[in-house]
Design an enzyme around this catalytic site. Structure first.
Site, short mmCIF file in Angstrom:
data_model
loop_
_atom_site.label_atom_id
_atom_site.label_comp_id
_atom_site.label_asym_id
_atom_site.label_seq_id
_atom_site.Cartn_x
_atom_site.Cartn_y
_atom_site.Cartn_z
N GLU A 126 0.65 -1.18 -0.14
CA GLU A 126 0.05 -0.04 -0.30
C GLU A 126 0.88 1.10 0.02
O GLU A 126 2.24 1.27 0.18
CB GLU A 126 -0.87 0.22 1.26
CG GLU A 126 -1.68 -1.24 1.23
CD GLU A 126 -2.61 -1.74 3.15
OE1 GLU A 126 -2.38 -0.26 3.62
OE2 GLU A 126 -2.62 -2.28 3.28
N LYS A 128 1.57 4.70 1.45
CA LYS A 128 1.90 5.36 3.33
C LYS A 128 1.59 7.22 3.11
O LYS A 128 2.53 7.27 2.52
CB LYS A 128 3.22 5.13 3.76
CG LYS A 128 3.00 5.81 4.98
CD LYS A 128 4.40 5.24 5.79
CE LYS A 128 4.51 5.09 7.41
NZ LYS A 128 4.18 6.97 7.84
N ASP A 130 0.87 10.27 3.90
CA ASP A 130 0.94 11.28 4.89
C ASP A 130 0.60 12.45 5.26
O ASP A 130 0.55 13.65 5.01
CB ASP A 130 2.14 11.83 4.28
CG ASP A 130 3.65 12.89 5.07
OD1 ASP A 130 3.27 12.72 6.50
OD2 ASP A 130 4.41 13.47 4.47
N TYR A 240 -7.73 -0.26 6.62
CA TYR A 240 -7.56 -0.82 7.47
C TYR A 240 -8.64 -1.32 7.31
O TYR A 240 -9.25 -0.55 8.75
CB TYR A 240 -6.38 -0.45 8.22
CG TYR A 240 -6.12 -1.07 9.81
CD1 TYR A 240 -6.34 -2.98 9.40
CD2 TYR A 240 -5.43 -0.86 11.16
CE1 TYR A 240 -5.63 -3.43 10.91
CE2 TYR A 240 -5.08 -2.41 11.71
CZ TYR A 240 -5.79 -3.28 11.63
OH TYR A 240 -4.83 -4.16 12.07
N LYS A 326 9.90 3.66 3.54
CA LYS A 326 10.68 5.02 3.55
C LYS A 326 10.72 5.91 2.43
O LYS A 326 12.08 5.05 2.32
CB LYS A 326 10.70 5.94 4.67
CG LYS A 326 10.20 6.43 6.51
CD LYS A 326 8.96 6.99 6.34
CE LYS A 326 9.50 8.14 6.92
NZ LYS A 326 8.09 8.95 7.87
N CYS A 421 18.13 43.50 14.09
CA CYS A 421 16.98 43.91 13.19
C CYS A 421 17.46 44.89 11.96
O CYS A 421 18.17 45.49 11.49
CB CYS A 421 15.73 44.65 13.53
SG CYS A 421 14.70 44.83 12.11
N CYS A 424 15.33 48.15 11.10
CA CYS A 424 15.50 49.38 12.00
C CYS A 424 16.91 49.31 12.53
O CYS A 424 16.75 49.83 13.63
CB CYS A 424 14.24 48.99 12.63
SG CYS A 424 13.80 47.94 14.22
N CYS A 439 11.85 40.98 16.25
CA CYS A 439 12.79 42.12 16.17
C CYS A 439 10.98 42.62 17.29
O CYS A 439 10.10 42.61 17.53
CB CYS A 439 12.22 43.17 15.26
SG CYS A 439 12.43 44.86 15.25
N CYS A 445 9.34 49.73 13.51
CA CYS A 445 10.16 48.40 12.15
C CYS A 445 8.84 48.57 11.00
O CYS A 445 7.61 47.91 10.75
CB CYS A 445 10.33 47.48 13.56
SG CYS A 445 11.47 46.38 11.89
S1 IVH Z 1 -1.05 0.27 8.02
C1 IVH Z 1 -0.99 -1.66 12.44
N1 IVH Z 1 -1.24 1.43 5.97
O1 IVH Z 1 1.32 5.47 9.24
C2 IVH Z 1 -0.83 -0.87 11.21
N2 IVH Z 1 -0.86 3.18 8.15
O2 IVH Z 1 4.17 4.17 11.29
C3 IVH Z 1 -1.43 0.51 11.01
N3 IVH Z 1 0.12 5.41 7.31
O3 IVH Z 1 -0.06 5.53 11.77
C4 IVH Z 1 -0.56 1.64 10.36
N4 IVH Z 1 -0.44 4.93 5.47
O4 IVH Z 1 -0.70 6.90 10.33
C5 IVH Z 1 -1.00 1.91 7.38
N5 IVH Z 1 -1.82 2.61 4.12
C6 IVH Z 1 -0.89 2.37 5.27
C7 IVH Z 1 -0.70 3.21 6.28
C8 IVH Z 1 -0.95 4.45 7.44
C9 IVH Z 1 -0.16 5.53 6.12
C10 IVH Z 1 0.21 6.02 9.10
C11 IVH Z 1 -0.76 6.12 10.40
C12 IVH Z 1 0.04 4.94 11.16
C13 IVH Z 1 2.02 4.70 10.45
C14 IVH Z 1 2.32 3.96 10.79
#
Ligand code: IVH
Length: 690
Positions: A126, A128, A130, A240, A326, A421, A424, A439, A445
């Site tokens: 999946e 991740k 942000d 999830y 990451k 500053c 000024c 400042c 200023c």
């Molecule tokens: S699963 C027990 N899936 O990343 C597993 N997390 O450090 C629970 N996150 O706190 C997380 N995309 O905020 C999962 N496809 C994804 C995710 C995801 C982003 C975030 C989530 C979590 C952190 C994990």
């Protein structure tokens, strides 16, 4: 009336409206899903709006059919504006262990293989996302609660804000089976495009910018006013499902089921059957993610089978069956030419690195933030150094390191934070616990003076449209103004050319300035630019205390008693009015004729005299704001927290368990809204008899 066999009397109006309301809600839920999740639409925007308006009208006429999950509530409800309630998670929210390279991924894969004793397994891959993790509780197909991750054990109840997310089903799609009770987890995000628009607007009004979409999403989710969330346009991806009766033993299959229920599950989700397939997924998204509408910072790998997940178990912090990979932040190397220092409206001094232009993540970068003095010091920076610039989730590139090996023998000047500053000359100060230098010369200023006037005229403040930063600059340069109050003294003759040219535009400006005297008081309060007092806080304070004079005299405690006003904001307001020069500015604005109060609310009765009332829950007949007003207009006092002094709680639906417990332990009675309305109207009639 005669009974006509062929034209039976219509159903009672009540029942007919109810049926129509329900049909409209179902229809609109379906169109929302089609549009926001599937990206298709069967009907035109216009037809959609018509249906929505019909529903809004019917709901307004029939408050008894109020439903917090109605599609009309997406525009941001007024309810639940008190501080957020802390809620225990039904199941703890764990985080994931991070990895950064293929070797780590391979090690994870091997650990899983061994943990499962050689039985075959699949890995769900999946993106991740942000943003901020969120836990959503659904009961009987309806969203009942949304809670932030918090500390993993307990989080904030942010249901009111989450309801504004249009891609989230408030009610599951019809005709697909789903567990009666389940939890859905996912990520709340602010898409790039909306993030950039938001920052543009903030820049224009002199508000601090959000560093990245995650911070913006966080600020939005924690906003006390759901209208803010509705307006900014949050989004959510779900990843999830948790339930006692899961649809399948496969996590991937469960996500597909969730998609059928109406959730936005990323199309990038894939099942991998080998390590190579995992690498393919990583390699593809490492670059493809750049064209996604939302921020991602890696890949999440999860063992697909739930029974295998259980077999592998958890460590103290994170599951053994999942890991995050990451992405490498995008990074470039270039030469540092110089460091300059900028002074903002609040006097905060920001160091900016000027560099040789370099290509980074698709754009040419020549300036980067150096944040503060501590960072400059820890980098040990010299002009002419080769530096590494990163643009990970951050929109503003930053210098993250120095290529010390490439430092020339004959270095340039050492980069030090300035002491005075740059605008000024005032010696800079650093407040305890703060990273930034300021400042302190707020009264003379130039960028601070100009910045405050720019804020004053901005759209959400006095909205003087015919003025802009250039005109303000020009007014300062010509000595025409020194602060916002001076604007009201300007005359057409001051602005037109000496030969009488540009008279038209001068007249327009003067008229716009005069017109701003009609701007409502809450915006005037916001326009003053009191530190930490944003639009919403100004509105809350103005509504609670009603006039500038009351606010000026309010104590720290009185200010803090206002909903949504914490110690930091309250202190800043007290400090502002204690400052002699700020007081002078305010006096001159008052003399110029700006609005200094909200209209008096006429008293309606005295039935609540001497009563201190807490409002809690959601209501059918009036909004929370309306109830606040009714209490005051009937002589009562509204407070936000329950104490021994509370006379009773005006109790709607869904009062939090913590509130109920507190009321019980203090012996404070609850009163439902019908009884309350009867109470105030009975007393009114009695009064009328006098
Ligand atoms: S699963 C027990 N899936 O990343 C597993 N997390 O450090 C629970 N996150 O706190 C997380 N995309 O905020 C999962 N496809 C994804 C995710 C995801 C982003 C975030 C989530 C979590 C952190 C994990």
């Amino acid at each position: 009336m005669q009974y006509d066999l062929f034209n039976p009397p219509p159903l009672p109006e009540e029942q007919e409206s109810k049926a129509r309301i329900e049909a409209l809600r179902a229809e609109l839920h379906r169109h929302n899903h089609n549009y926001y999740v599937l990206g298709v639409s069967e009907i035109s925007d216009q037809t959609f709006d018509q249906l929505m308006h019909e529903l809004q009208d019917l709901e307004a006429a029939h408050p008894e059919f109020y439903d917090p999950n109605s599609p009309t509530q997406r525009v941001g409800s007024d309810l639940g504006n008190e501080g957020f309630q802390t809620v225990m998670h039904q199941r703890p929210m764990l985080s994931l262990a991070n990895t950064y390279n293929r070797a780590d991924v391979q090690a994870f894969y091997e650990r899983v293989r061994q943990g499962l004793g050689g039985t075959p397994f699949n890995i769900c891959c999946e993106l991740k996302f942000d943003g901020l993790s969120i836990s959503l509780i659904y009961e009987n197909r309806r969203l009942v609660r949304a809670v932030t991750r918090g500390d993993g054990t307990r989080g904030d109840d942010v249901t009111a804000n989450v309801r504004t997310i249009r891609t989230l089903p408030l009610q599951l799609r019809e005709g697909v089976a789903a567990p009666d009770h389940f939890e859905m987890r996912g990520e709340v995000l602010l898409p790039w495009e909306r993030f950039e628009t938001l920052n543009r607007v903030r820049q224009a009004s002199g508000q601090p910018l959000f560093a990245n979409p995650r911070n913006a999403a966080s600020g939005t989710l924690k906003s006390k006013d759901p209208h803010v969330a509705a307006e900014r346009g949050l989004d959510a991806y779900l990843y999830y499902v948790l339930a006692n009766d899961m649809p399948s033993d496969s996590h991937y299959a469960n996500l597909l089921a969730a998609r059928m229920w109406g959730f936005q599950v990323s199309n990038a989700t894939r099942l991998a059957h080998s390590l190579d397939e995992i690498y393919d997924f990583i390699d593809y998204w490492d670059t493809a993610r750049r064209s996604l509408p939302v921020a991602t910072d890696g890949i999440v790998l999860k063992v697909d089978s739930l029974s295998q997940q259980e077999q592998l178990g958890l460590t103290a912090k994170s599951p053994r069956w999942a890991i995050a990979y990451k992405f490498q932040a995008e990074r470039a190397r270039t030469k540092l030419l110089s460091v300059t220092f900028q002074v903002g409206r609040t006097g905060a001094v920001t160091p900016v690195a000027n560099m040789e232009p370099v290509l980074l993540a698709g754009t040419t970068v020549k300036r980067a933030s150096l944040h503060n003095a501590d960072i400059i010091q820890s980098l040990d920076l010299y002009e002419g150094d080769y530096v590494f610039v990163e643009k990970a989730g951050e929109i503003i590139p930053q210098i993250v390191g120095v290529d010390y090996d490439a430092r020339p023998l004959l270095t340039g000047r050492k980069v030090d934070f300035i002491k005075k500053c740059p605008e000024c000359g005032a010696p800079l100060v650093r407040y305890e616990g703060e990273a930034a230098h300021y400042c302190p010369n707020t009264t003379a200023c130039p960028p601070q003076l100009k910045g405050r006037v720019e804020h004053f005229i901005s759209r959400d403040a006095m909205n003087i449209e015919s003025l802009g930063p250039e005109t303000i600059d020009d007014f300062f340069a010509r000595g025409l103004i020194n602060d916002a109050a001076d604007l009201y003294k300007l005359r057409v003759e001051d602005l037109q050319g000496v030969d009488g040219s540009r008279r038209k535009s001068a007249e327009k400006i003067i008229a716009a300035i005069a017109e701003s005297k009609q701007v409502a008081f809450p915006r005037v309060l916001y326009a003053l630019g009191i530190r930490f007092v944003g639009r919403v806080a100004a509105q809350q304070v103005a509504e609670a205390l009603r006039s500038l004079n009351t606010i000026r005299q309010a104590s720290l405690e009185e200010l803090q008693a206002i909903d949504g006003i914490g110690q930091k904001i309250a202190q800043s307001i007290v400090d502002f009015f204690a400052d002699k020069r700020a007081a002078d500015l305010v006096n001159r604005l008052v003399a110029a004729g700006v609005q200094t109060s909200l209209p008096q609310q006429e008293a309606l009765g005295i039935s609540l005299a001497g009563k201190t009332i807490v409002i809690s829950g959601t209501f059918a007949h009036h909004s929370r704001e309306e109830y606040k007003e009714l209490i005051v207009r009937h002589g009562g006092k509204n407070t936000s927290s329950i104490s021994k002094k509370t006379s009773f709680i005006l109790a709607g639906n869904n009062i939090g368990p913590a509130k109920l417990e507190k009321a019980q332990s203090l012996g404070v009675p609850l009163m439902d809204e019908d009884t309350f309305l009867a109470l105030i109207s009975a007393n009114n009639n009695a009064n009328n008899n006098f």
